[in-house]
Design an enzyme around this catalytic site. Structure first.
Site, PDB file in Angstrom:
ATOM      1  CE1 TYR A   1       0.240   2.440   8.918  1.00 33.18           C
ATOM      2  CE2 TYR A   1      -0.121   0.291   9.917  1.00 33.18           C
ATOM      3  CZ  TYR A   1      -0.519   1.297   9.063  1.00 33.18           C
ATOM      4  OH  TYR A   1      -1.671   1.171   8.346  1.00 33.18           O
TER       5      TYR A   1
ATOM      6  CG  HIS B   1      -1.763  -1.177   1.374  1.00 31.88           C
ATOM      7  ND1 HIS B   1      -2.016  -1.762   2.590  1.00 31.88           N
ATOM      8  CD2 HIS B   1      -2.412  -1.932   0.461  1.00 31.88           C
ATOM      9  CE1 HIS B   1      -2.800  -2.805   2.421  1.00 31.88           C
ATOM     10  NE2 HIS B   1      -3.056  -2.927   1.134  1.00 31.88           N
TER      11      HIS B   1
END
Length: 176
Positions: free
Chosen positions: A132, A62
């Site tokens: 993240y 992604h």
């Protein structure tokens, strides 16, 4: 923190320094001044977590199209995963190259994925979780990806892929 640059410009493996005593250890995972001094985006727009109950789960590859590009700082907090960055910046000397590394909480390393690069990971143990940080908020209209098995990149996954979303499995061939 120790920053080891990767072949892909702007990508780093970050090893936070652990301070041990009889209570255990303390680790600083983020310091905007330290990251900024290394030329890494130093603002955090979002903190995300992903959990996969089964080993062999693949998520990715992604990224967000400009002007919504994002830098990611990825850390595995439970289990183990193989984390991959692919350089999609056409003017980069490492265009279409990839780098992967194992992340686990025992070692505690982090991967910095620069803006303009795709990111994905394969879980290597059951009950794997990652956290993240991103430098830009998620923008649904800019979200896109490339296929994890696209021959344009030749990513060598270290284990079998058992679960992948339909969207991640059907991204079109990368156009060079």
């Amino acid at each position: 923190m120790d920053f080891a640059p990767l072949e892909i410009p702007g990508a780093f493996v970050v090893t936070p320094l652990r301070r041990h005593d009889e209570r255990g250890y303390f680790v600083r995972l983020w310091c905007s001044e330290t990251f900024q001094a290394k030329g890494i985006a130093s603002s955090i727009a979002q903190i995300n977590t992903g959990f996969s109950p089964r080993a062999g789960t693949l998520r990715g590859m992604h990224y967000q199209r400009a002007p919504h590009g994002e830098t990611k700082v990825v850390r595995c907090v439970r289990g183990e995963l193989f984390d991959v960055v692919v350089d999609l910046r056409r003017n980069s000397p490492t265009f279409r190259k990839w780098h992967g590394l194992r992340l686990d909480p025992e070692v505690g390393k982090m991967l910095v994925v620069p803006e303009g690069c795709a990111h994905g990971y394969l879980t290597l143990r059951d009950d794997t979780e990652l956290v993240y940080l991103t430098s830009a908020a998620f923008e649904p209209g800019a979200a896109t990806g490339v296929r994890y098995d696209d021959p344009a990149f030749g990513i060598e996954w270290p284990a079998g892929i058992r679960i992948v979303s339909r969207a991640d499995a059907t991204w079109p061939d990368f156009e060079t």
